[in-house]
Scaffold this motif. Structure first.
Motif, PDB file in Angstrom:
ATOM      1  N   PHE A  57     -11.633  18.203  33.268  1.00 48.67           N
ATOM      2  CA  PHE A  57     -12.951  17.614  33.484  1.00 48.67           C
ATOM      3  C   PHE A  57     -12.876  16.478  34.505  1.00 48.67           C
ATOM      4  O   PHE A  57     -13.751  16.319  35.349  1.00 48.67           O
ATOM      5  CB  PHE A  57     -13.533  17.097  32.174  1.00 48.67           C
ATOM      6  N   LEU A  58     -11.827  15.673  34.402  1.00 54.51           N
ATOM      7  CA  LEU A  58     -11.667  14.574  35.335  1.00 54.51           C
ATOM      8  C   LEU A  58     -11.441  15.077  36.755  1.00 54.51           C
ATOM      9  O   LEU A  58     -11.985  14.529  37.722  1.00 54.51           O
ATOM     10  CB  LEU A  58     -10.482  13.698  34.895  1.00 54.51           C
ATOM     11  N   ALA A  59     -10.649  16.118  36.903  1.00 55.25           N
ATOM     12  CA  ALA A  59     -10.292  16.617  38.233  1.00 55.25           C
ATOM     13  C   ALA A  59     -11.342  17.554  38.828  1.00 55.25           C
ATOM     14  O   ALA A  59     -11.545  17.566  40.045  1.00 55.25           O
ATOM     15  CB  ALA A  59      -8.948  17.344  38.170  1.00 55.25           C
ATOM     16  N   LEU A  60     -12.021  18.329  37.965  1.00 54.01           N
ATOM     17  CA  LEU A  60     -12.881  19.411  38.466  1.00 54.01           C
ATOM     18  C   LEU A  60     -14.329  19.279  38.018  1.00 54.01           C
ATOM     19  O   LEU A  60     -15.099  20.233  38.126  1.00 54.01           O
ATOM     20  CB  LEU A  60     -12.325  20.764  38.005  1.00 54.01           C
ATOM     21  N   GLY A  61     -14.705  18.117  37.501  1.00 53.65           N
ATOM     22  CA  GLY A  61     -16.068  17.938  37.000  1.00 53.65           C
ATOM     23  C   GLY A  61     -17.130  18.192  38.049  1.00 53.65           C
ATOM     24  O   GLY A  61     -18.184  18.764  37.766  1.00 53.65           O
ATOM     25  N   SER A  62     -16.852  17.806  39.291  1.00 53.18           N
ATOM     26  CA  SER A  62     -17.857  17.967  40.343  1.00 53.18           C
ATOM     27  C   SER A  62     -18.120  19.433  40.675  1.00 53.18           C
ATOM     28  O   SER A  62     -19.277  19.882  40.633  1.00 53.18           O
ATOM     29  CB  SER A  62     -17.428  17.195  41.594  1.00 53.18           C
ATOM     30  N   PRO A  63     -17.095  20.248  41.019  1.00 53.37           N
ATOM     31  CA  PRO A  63     -17.401  21.661  41.295  1.00 53.37           C
ATOM     32  C   PRO A  63     -17.920  22.415  40.077  1.00 53.37           C
ATOM     33  O   PRO A  63     -18.717  23.344  40.208  1.00 53.37           O
ATOM     34  CB  PRO A  63     -16.069  22.230  41.786  1.00 53.37           C
ATOM     35  N   ALA A  92     -16.537  11.142  34.163  1.00 47.27           N
ATOM     36  CA  ALA A  92     -16.393   9.905  33.396  1.00 47.27           C
ATOM     37  C   ALA A  92     -16.167  10.197  31.909  1.00 47.27           C
ATOM     38  O   ALA A  92     -15.402   9.496  31.237  1.00 47.27           O
ATOM     39  CB  ALA A  92     -17.638   9.039  33.585  1.00 47.27           C
ATOM     40  N   PHE A  93     -16.829  11.210  31.389  1.00 54.56           N
ATOM     41  CA  PHE A  93     -16.572  11.606  30.001  1.00 54.56           C
ATOM     42  C   PHE A  93     -15.124  12.093  29.831  1.00 54.56           C
ATOM     43  O   PHE A  93     -14.483  11.815  28.824  1.00 54.56           O
ATOM     44  CB  PHE A  93     -17.515  12.756  29.597  1.00 54.56           C
ATOM     45  N   GLY A  95     -20.983   4.888  33.818  1.00 62.23           N
ATOM     46  CA  GLY A  95     -20.236   3.923  33.028  1.00 62.23           C
ATOM     47  C   GLY A  95     -20.420   4.137  31.540  1.00 62.23           C
ATOM     48  O   GLY A  95     -19.472   3.999  30.754  1.00 62.23           O
ATOM     49  N   MET A  96     -21.647   4.485  31.117  1.00 63.13           N
ATOM     50  CA  MET A  96     -21.893   4.740  29.690  1.00 63.13           C
ATOM     51  C   MET A  96     -21.053   5.906  29.190  1.00 63.13           C
ATOM     52  O   MET A  96     -20.559   5.899  28.048  1.00 63.13           O
ATOM     53  CB  MET A  96     -23.376   5.029  29.465  1.00 63.13           C
ATOM     54  N   ALA A  97     -20.891   6.932  30.023  1.00 67.22           N
ATOM     55  CA  ALA A  97     -20.073   8.084  29.627  1.00 67.22           C
ATOM     56  C   ALA A  97     -18.622   7.673  29.439  1.00 67.22           C
ATOM     57  O   ALA A  97     -17.956   8.121  28.498  1.00 67.22           O
ATOM     58  CB  ALA A  97     -20.185   9.186  30.680  1.00 67.22           C
ATOM     59  N   ALA A  98     -18.117   6.803  30.316  1.00 72.20           N
ATOM     60  CA  ALA A  98     -16.742   6.328  30.170  1.00 72.20           C
ATOM     61  C   ALA A  98     -16.596   5.483  28.905  1.00 72.20           C
ATOM     62  O   ALA A  98     -15.588   5.573  28.194  1.00 72.20           O
ATOM     63  CB  ALA A  98     -16.338   5.523  31.400  1.00 72.20           C
ATOM     64  N   CYS A  99     -17.615   4.672  28.607  1.00 77.43           N
ATOM     65  CA  CYS A  99     -17.570   3.833  27.406  1.00 77.43           C
ATOM     66  C   CYS A  99     -17.590   4.662  26.125  1.00 77.43           C
ATOM     67  O   CYS A  99     -17.083   4.223  25.088  1.00 77.43           O
ATOM     68  CB  CYS A  99     -18.733   2.853  27.405  1.00 77.43           C
ATOM     69  N   TYR A 100     -18.175   5.836  26.203  1.00 80.82           N
ATOM     70  CA  TYR A 100     -18.206   6.717  25.029  1.00 80.82           C
ATOM     71  C   TYR A 100     -16.786   7.063  24.588  1.00 80.82           C
ATOM     72  O   TYR A 100     -16.435   6.977  23.404  1.00 80.82           O
ATOM     73  CB  TYR A 100     -18.980   7.985  25.382  1.00 80.82           C
ATOM     74  N   GLY A 101     -15.949   7.448  25.543  1.00 84.44           N
ATOM     75  CA  GLY A 101     -14.559   7.743  25.212  1.00 84.44           C
ATOM     76  C   GLY A 101     -13.809   6.506  24.767  1.00 84.44           C
ATOM     77  O   GLY A 101     -12.983   6.556  23.837  1.00 84.44           O
ATOM     78  N   LEU A 102     -14.076   5.365  25.399  1.00 84.04           N
ATOM     79  CA  LEU A 102     -13.430   4.110  25.010  1.00 84.04           C
ATOM     80  C   LEU A 102     -13.752   3.762  23.562  1.00 84.04           C
ATOM     81  O   LEU A 102     -12.885   3.320  22.801  1.00 84.04           O
ATOM     82  CB  LEU A 102     -13.881   2.989  25.946  1.00 84.04           C
TER      83      LEU A 102
END
Length: 588
Positions: free
Chosen positions: A385-391, A414-415, A471-478
């Motif tokens: 997801f981190l590497a290929l989320g965009s395509p 970010a998730f 940023g909210m998506a990253a905070c979800y994992g945090l």
């Protein structure tokens, strides 16, 4: 959004931190199989296979449903208005009846069916009557209070007269689905207690098909969001009615499709209002921690919904608001729903038996096994997801504006890595539920909701509006990483010692050691293809194929060199579940 994660746009997925319905059905109905194997073990494997196949079909059609909805309404204010309205019924259901049904009422129902002279039929009729009356009253109140509920979910939508009007109409069509969600769950549990598993798992597919057809008709008449100027001020009233009625019809069909199966088992519904003195009051009292658990979840959910819709409006961009957040989260959560839930469905019965027997060592071993087996897929997928989320997003959401698809891709990236602690938390909490402890998960949820809510507020205040939801998506994992730390410590104390920590950490470290370089190689390959071919449908597909195959190849090679033995265990699990053989979970 800790807690409620609907199946998006009005689905009926349960609270993520509680006992998931797939696992609970399996454990409550079949009971813990003997560790020696035998008939009950093979029955468990067959039941698990039916449920896993139904879950997979439901998730896949649900994903198609999300794609069609996004293509029809886009990810700007109109899409957010529908998403907020369609999220309300699931939230209201979980807040009121859903949590208690899953964690307390269902086990009581199964116990009555096993112990009562009438096979629990009277208890089942009382429960079904009580749920119908309660949900009917909730629907009436929610229908009248729809404007207030929309405001509670999103001030930014409520302040926009056109958006508020559309959202309220959508909400009034969607809110009656609360009744049919509860009806479906109770009828499904009655069926499961009689050994009929398929209906409960497969009928949600009918709901998805109805909604897909409804939004497909809308697209056929009005065009996609990427080719039309459809918005909250231009969507015709008949279009709103079509989408609202189709959403409601989907849940009606899902619930009523259970009736023929119930009749086949000999069950006949007869309203029973003699609730007093039948044990229902005690059952309600037992549900108090689950209710508090859900309240904590929904507090976090409401904060994120409010801030994400506000950030999307402030950014003035497509793909920067709540609809983009939920679409990215839907993709991100699918591996958890298919892999981790399926692994724990096979492990949880004997985990519960071990807890009942007071065998702490066996509980520790099963928690460890569930973590290590699910990690073999979850860790590399998180890096993917981190590497290929965009395509991924530009391909899947090719029906919306490119800006919107790119925005969803950034949120998905970010998730990404947060999938690892999210999955770990799910497994660790099964340890508490095996001991019938709902109090500890409640306090753990307070921590997760608090961290996620605080992180969402910080992102909204400190980041540019276009990046706030990322940023909210990253905070979800945090938030889940913090929650794992708290839950792990408490479960270790509960078991009186180690949770097989060194072995678990070693497995995750090796998997990350293999997935990290693989993600770099896969991401670089995808980036090179995208630069050459662009991020249209052809370019995105080519980038995803090149990046995904590179990532998978490098990961498998490195994982074998690092001696990740759980690869073989997971292969056995998949073969056992879908090949009709053993459950695939290694014996102790």
């Amino acid at each position: 959004m800790p807690g409620l994660r609907s199946s998006r746009h009005g689905g009926t997925r349960e609270s993520e931190g509680g006992l998931d319905t797939d696992t609970l059905r399996l454990v409550a109905v079949k009971g813990p199989p003997s560790r020696a194997g035998g008939g009950s073990a093979s029955g468990l494997a067959r039941s698990s296979a039916v449920m896993a196949a139904g879950t997979l079909a439901s998730r896949l059609t649900g994903f198609v449903r999300s794609l069609v909805i996004t293509a029809a309404l886009g990810t700007a204010v109109l899409g957010d208005a529908y998403t907020v309205a369609a999220t309300l019924p699931t939230m209201m259901y979980i807040l009121t009846v859903g949590g208690g049904l899953n964690s307390v009422f269902v086990p009581q129902l199964v116990r009555a069916m096993k112990e009562d002279a009438d096979g629990g039929e009277a208890y089942a009729n009382r429960l079904l009557t009580l749920v119908m009356v309660t949900l009917g009253a909730i629907v009436a109140a929610a229908f009248l209070g729809a404007p207030l509920l929309v405001r509670l979910m999103s001030n930014s939508i409520a302040r926009d007269e056109a958006a508020d009007s559309v959202a309220v109409v959508f909400a009034r069509y969607c809110l009656p689905t609360i009744f049919f969600m509860g009806l479906h769950v109770v009828m499904g549990q009655i069926l499961n207690a009689r050994g009929r598993f398929g209906a409960m798992m497969w009928t949600p597919v009918l709901n998805n098909i109805v909604v897909i057809a409804t939004f497909g008709a809308f697209v056929w008449v009005y065009g996609t969001s990427g080719t039309s100027s459809m918005g909250v001020g231009t969507i015709p009233p008949e279009g709103v009615r079509l989408l609202g009625a189709g959403t409601l019809l989907g849940l009606v069909v899902q619930a009523l499709a259970m009736i023929p199966y119930l009749r086949e088992t000999g069950f006949r519904f007869r309203p029973r209002f003699d609730w007093k003195g039948q044990g229902l009051g005690r059952t309600v009292r037992l549900a108090k921690w689950t209710v508090l658990f859900v309240l904590a979840n929904q507090a976090g959910a409401t904060v994120v919904t409010q801030l994400a819709t506000a950030a999307g409006e402030a950014s003035g961009k497509e793909g920067a608001g709540f609809t983009a957040y939920t679409n990215a989260q839907l993709i991100w959560g699918m591996p958890q729903a298919i892999i981790t839930v399926s692994v724990m469905a096979a492990v949880l019965p004997r985990l519960s038996r071990a807890a009942q027997d007071g065998d702490r060592g066996a509980v520790r071993d099963d928690i460890s096994r569930g973590l290590r087996t699910s990690a073999v897929v979850i860790v590399p997928v998180a890096f993917a997801f981190l590497a290929l989320g965009s395509p991924m997003s530009t391909l899947l959401f090719s029906g919306v504006k490119l800006e919107a698809a790119r925005g969803i891709g950034l949120i998905l990236m970010a998730f990404g890595l947060g999938l690892v602690p999210y999955s770990v938390q799910y497994v660790v909490l099964r340890g508490f539920y095996a001991y019938e402890d709902t109090r500890t998960p409640f306090f753990n949820t307070l921590v997760v909701a608090g961290v996620n809510g605080a992180g969402a507020v910080a992102c909204y205040l400190l980041l540019p509006a276009a990046w706030a939801v990322v940023g909210m998506a990253a905070c979800y994992g945090l938030a889940y990483a913090v929650g794992v730390g708290v839950a792990w410590k408490r479960l270790r104390e509960r078991l009186g010692g180690d949770l097989d920590g060194p072995r678990v950490v070693r497995t995750y470290a090796r998997l990350c050691g293999a997935a990290g370089p693989a993600a770099l190689v896969g991401g670089a390959a995808a980036f090179a293809v995208t630069r050459s071919l662009g991020d249209g449908v052809v370019g995105s597909l080519a980038a995803l194929v090149a990046g995904g195959s590179s990532l998978l190849g490098v990961f498998v090679v490195l994982a074998k060199r690092l001696r990740v033995e759980e690869l073989d265990a997971l292969t056995g699990l998949v073969t056992g579940r879908f090949g009709g053989g053993r459950s695939g979970v290694p014996s102790r």
